[in-house]
Design a protein around this motif. Sequence first.
Motif, mmCIF file in Angstrom:
data_model
loop_
_atom_site.group_PDB
_atom_site.id
_atom_site.type_symbol
_atom_site.label_atom_id
_atom_site.label_comp_id
_atom_site.label_asym_id
_atom_site.label_seq_id
_atom_site.Cartn_x
_atom_site.Cartn_y
_atom_site.Cartn_z
ATOM 1 N N TYR A 131 4.336 -6.156 3.865
ATOM 2 C CA TYR A 131 4.335 -7.488 3.262
ATOM 3 C C TYR A 131 3.337 -7.555 2.103
ATOM 4 C CZ TYR A 131 3.961 -12.530 2.724
ATOM 5 O OH TYR A 131 3.950 -13.803 2.196
ATOM 6 N N GLY A 132 2.195 -6.876 2.242
ATOM 7 C CA GLY A 132 1.223 -6.838 1.160
ATOM 8 C C GLY A 132 1.786 -6.179 -0.085
ATOM 9 N N TYR A 133 2.537 -5.110 0.101
ATOM 10 C CA TYR A 133 3.149 -4.446 -1.060
ATOM 11 C C TYR A 133 4.283 -5.269 -1.649
ATOM 12 C CZ TYR A 133 0.545 -0.091 -0.581
ATOM 13 O OH TYR A 133 -0.463 0.849 -0.559
ATOM 14 N N SER A 134 4.967 -6.067 -0.814
ATOM 15 C CA SER A 134 6.027 -6.916 -1.356
ATOM 16 C C SER A 134 5.452 -8.047 -2.203
ATOM 17 C CB SER A 134 6.872 -7.495 -0.220
ATOM 18 O OG SER A 134 6.114 -8.393 0.570
ATOM 19 N N VAL A 135 4.269 -8.517 -1.836
ATOM 20 C CA VAL A 135 3.610 -9.564 -2.620
ATOM 21 C C VAL A 135 2.985 -8.980 -3.879
ATOM 22 C CG1 VAL A 135 1.765 -11.305 -2.598
ATOM 23 C CG2 VAL A 135 3.215 -10.992 -0.581
ATOM 24 N N GLN A 136 2.415 -7.769 -3.772
ATOM 25 C CA GLN A 136 1.776 -7.092 -4.907
ATOM 26 C C GLN A 136 2.463 -5.744 -5.136
ATOM 27 O OE1 GLN A 136 -2.293 -6.989 -3.479
ATOM 28 N NE2 GLN A 136 -2.806 -8.837 -4.627
ATOM 29 N N PRO A 137 3.588 -5.724 -5.836
ATOM 30 C CA PRO A 137 4.328 -4.460 -6.012
ATOM 31 C C PRO A 137 3.526 -3.402 -6.772
ATOM 32 C CG PRO A 137 5.680 -6.364 -6.595
ATOM 33 C CD PRO A 137 4.289 -6.860 -6.442
ATOM 34 N N ASP A 138 2.613 -3.800 -7.632
ATOM 35 C CA ASP A 138 1.841 -2.846 -8.430
ATOM 36 C C ASP A 138 0.586 -2.360 -7.727
ATOM 37 O OD1 ASP A 138 3.713 -3.241 -10.423
ATOM 38 O OD2 ASP A 138 2.548 -4.838 -11.392
ATOM 39 N N ALA A 139 0.336 -2.785 -6.507
ATOM 40 C CA ALA A 139 -0.881 -2.380 -5.802
ATOM 41 C C ALA A 139 -0.805 -0.908 -5.419
ATOM 42 C CB ALA A 139 -1.063 -3.240 -4.555
ATOM 43 N N THR A 140 -1.972 -0.288 -5.313
ATOM 44 C CA THR A 140 -2.040 1.132 -4.924
ATOM 45 C C THR A 140 -2.398 1.253 -3.443
ATOM 46 O OG1 THR A 140 -4.331 1.157 -5.732
ATOM 47 C CG2 THR A 140 -2.599 1.905 -7.244
ATOM 48 N N VAL A 141 -3.687 1.075 -3.122
ATOM 49 C CA VAL A 141 -4.111 1.184 -1.719
ATOM 50 C C VAL A 141 -4.721 -0.121 -1.219
ATOM 51 C CG1 VAL A 141 -4.496 3.676 -1.845
ATOM 52 C CG2 VAL A 141 -6.353 2.097 -2.431
ATOM 53 N N GLY A 142 -4.626 -1.179 -2.029
ATOM 54 C CA GLY A 142 -5.231 -2.452 -1.640
ATOM 55 C C GLY A 142 -4.715 -2.991 -0.319
ATOM 56 N N PRO A 143 -3.392 -3.135 -0.120
ATOM 57 C CA PRO A 143 -2.896 -3.654 1.158
ATOM 58 C C PRO A 143 -3.292 -2.797 2.354
ATOM 59 C CG PRO A 143 -1.190 -3.776 -0.524
ATOM 60 C CD PRO A 143 -2.314 -2.985 -1.114
ATOM 61 N N VAL A 144 -3.332 -1.475 2.164
ATOM 62 C CA VAL A 144 -3.723 -0.605 3.272
ATOM 63 C C VAL A 144 -5.187 -0.824 3.636
ATOM 64 C CG1 VAL A 144 -3.967 1.787 4.032
ATOM 65 C CG2 VAL A 144 -1.987 1.108 2.668
ATOM 66 N N LEU A 145 -6.060 -0.902 2.638
ATOM 67 C CA LEU A 145 -7.480 -1.100 2.902
ATOM 68 C C LEU A 145 -7.728 -2.459 3.545
ATOM 69 C CD1 LEU A 145 -9.112 0.421 -0.314
ATOM 70 C CD2 LEU A 145 -8.897 1.458 1.955
ATOM 71 N N ARG A 146 -7.032 -3.482 3.067
ATOM 72 C CA ARG A 146 -7.200 -4.808 3.664
ATOM 73 C C ARG A 146 -6.758 -4.806 5.124
ATOM 74 N NH1 ARG A 146 -5.304 -6.788 -1.362
ATOM 75 N NH2 ARG A 146 -3.205 -7.007 -0.493
ATOM 76 N N THR A 147 -5.661 -4.113 5.403
ATOM 77 C CA THR A 147 -5.173 -4.056 6.779
ATOM 78 C C THR A 147 -6.152 -3.314 7.673
ATOM 79 O OG1 THR A 147 -2.885 -4.096 5.965
ATOM 80 C CG2 THR A 147 -3.243 -3.358 8.225
ATOM 81 N N ILE A 148 -6.720 -2.222 7.172
ATOM 82 C CA ILE A 148 -7.703 -1.477 7.959
ATOM 83 C C ILE A 148 -8.943 -2.337 8.214
ATOM 84 C CG2 ILE A 148 -9.266 0.507 7.923
ATOM 85 C CD1 ILE A 148 -7.119 2.049 6.410
ATOM 86 N N LEU A 149 -9.368 -3.089 7.205
ATOM 87 C CA LEU A 149 -10.524 -3.970 7.377
ATOM 88 C C LEU A 149 -10.240 -5.045 8.420
ATOM 89 C CD1 LEU A 149 -13.339 -4.904 6.529
ATOM 90 C CD2 LEU A 149 -12.262 -6.212 4.679
ATOM 91 N N VAL A 150 -9.052 -5.637 8.358
ATOM 92 C CA VAL A 150 -8.678 -6.656 9.340
ATOM 93 C C VAL A 150 -8.654 -6.065 10.738
ATOM 94 C CG1 VAL A 150 -6.777 -8.121 10.111
ATOM 95 C CG2 VAL A 150 -7.434 -8.099 7.708
ATOM 96 N N LEU A 151 -8.113 -4.841 10.869
ATOM 97 C CA LEU A 151 -8.065 -4.185 12.174
ATOM 98 C C LEU A 151 -9.484 -3.950 12.707
ATOM 99 C CD1 LEU A 151 -6.537 -2.741 14.448
ATOM 100 C CD2 LEU A 151 -6.595 -0.666 13.040
ATOM 101 N N ALA A 152 -10.392 -3.479 11.832
ATOM 102 C CA ALA A 152 -11.767 -3.236 12.270
ATOM 103 C C ALA A 152 -12.437 -4.531 12.708
ATOM 104 C CB ALA A 152 -12.558 -2.574 11.147
ATOM 105 N N LEU A 153 -12.219 -5.602 11.959
ATOM 106 C CA LEU A 153 -12.821 -6.883 12.328
ATOM 107 C C LEU A 153 -12.254 -7.391 13.649
ATOM 108 C CD1 LEU A 153 -12.952 -8.734 8.882
ATOM 109 C CD2 LEU A 153 -14.874 -7.792 10.184
ATOM 110 N N CYS A 154 -10.957 -7.225 13.839
ATOM 111 C CA CYS A 154 -10.347 -7.669 15.098
ATOM 112 C C CYS A 154 -10.902 -6.887 16.284
ATOM 113 C CB CYS A 154 -8.830 -7.521 15.030
ATOM 114 S SG CYS A 154 -8.022 -8.693 13.909
#
Length: 401
Positions: A131-154
């Motif tokens: 979903y992060g890549y669908s919102v930001q098609p030009d992103a590189t590793v941003g959605p992956v890093l955000r997801t990893i950060l969210v997982l760590a916080l959870c």
Amino acid sequence: MPTSPPSPKPHSAKRDADRWFREQGLPTFVPLRRWFTDLPRRVAPLIAWVAVAAYLFQDGIEVVFDFALDDSSEEAAFVVVIALVLFTLSAGLAWAAYFLVRAVLRRLSMGIGTAVALLLIAACLAFTISYGYSVQPDATVGPVLRTILVLALCILVTGMGGGAMVSWASRLAVRNASAIGHMASIALPVILMLVVFSFFSAEVWQMASALSWGSIALLGLVVAVLAGIVVLRVSASEIDDDAHAPTAQQRTALLLGTPAEGRPLVPGAPGRLRAPQRINILLAMTVAQLVQALFFAGLLAALLIVIGGIAVPTGVVGIWLGPGNAAQPLAVQPLEFFGAKLPLTVNLLKAATLLSVIAALPFVFSAVSEARYRERFFDPIMVDMRRAILVREAVSARPVG
């Protein structure tokens, strides 16, 4: 001869005790080595909540709000109402996903529940990244890093008992809401009698109208700090007071319905709490008492708004305020809702809020000192904390022989 029911397995008993402590708002009563045990089943509901909330709040809600706030829209007020309804529904769906996943995983066995939780976590993470890549098609590793950060916080929040703390706070709020009748019959009459005299004072309306909402919030913070200091001091003395040590019969009654029910009683006074446990129990009592004070202040503010709406016309408000001066101009501010003027004034809301915040302080003082207030507002919280201390003693005690 009748036989006693088989005792639960040690690991199952420890898991039940750990869950019980977290649900009481006391995560530090769980040994540090078990903070991250059974983590997949515990973190999966929070991950599901994040995934559902991220999708709902980032997709249609923003579009509706942008359209509602567009000045060119002729139906802006109607769209804002629709946006608020959608916001409420989205929050409800996110929490429904949280409680549904938690209920399902708790009903599964340990092995199957862990496997299902891992699959659910993987699916939610994959959905969040895609979903992060669908919102930001030009992103590189941003959605992956955000997801990893969210997982760590959870994982961190869950390991520290954050989800259980939220559940405890929710139950605490519901319990205090159900005690509004006691507040109205015991606490309100005396304090309301004193507050009403101030409420019909011109100086109070002038001061409230001159204050901004930020200043009133700052005053509320000061009142909360003072009330917290009082509750901390009284709670610490209650915990250390050996005169309140329960008898054997009282201990048995307190342990009913807890993971320590049926365990042999530990003779003597409960052992001394470690520093993290002591801080946790004092903070839990303080939060519980402040939530009660918040409900009381809200109830008092609602009553003052009703009284002011009936007995204080707008013209009288203008007379009380006067013109002010160049340094501090005063004026009657009608309360508007999406452009429609309501039969209330912002001055009334400020005066009611100001007096309610100030009145919450003597409410807390009375709740921890006077006998008739303590019986309803402070002693039940103290009983819950003493029960938690007894459960800790019984669960951590080693069997004799």
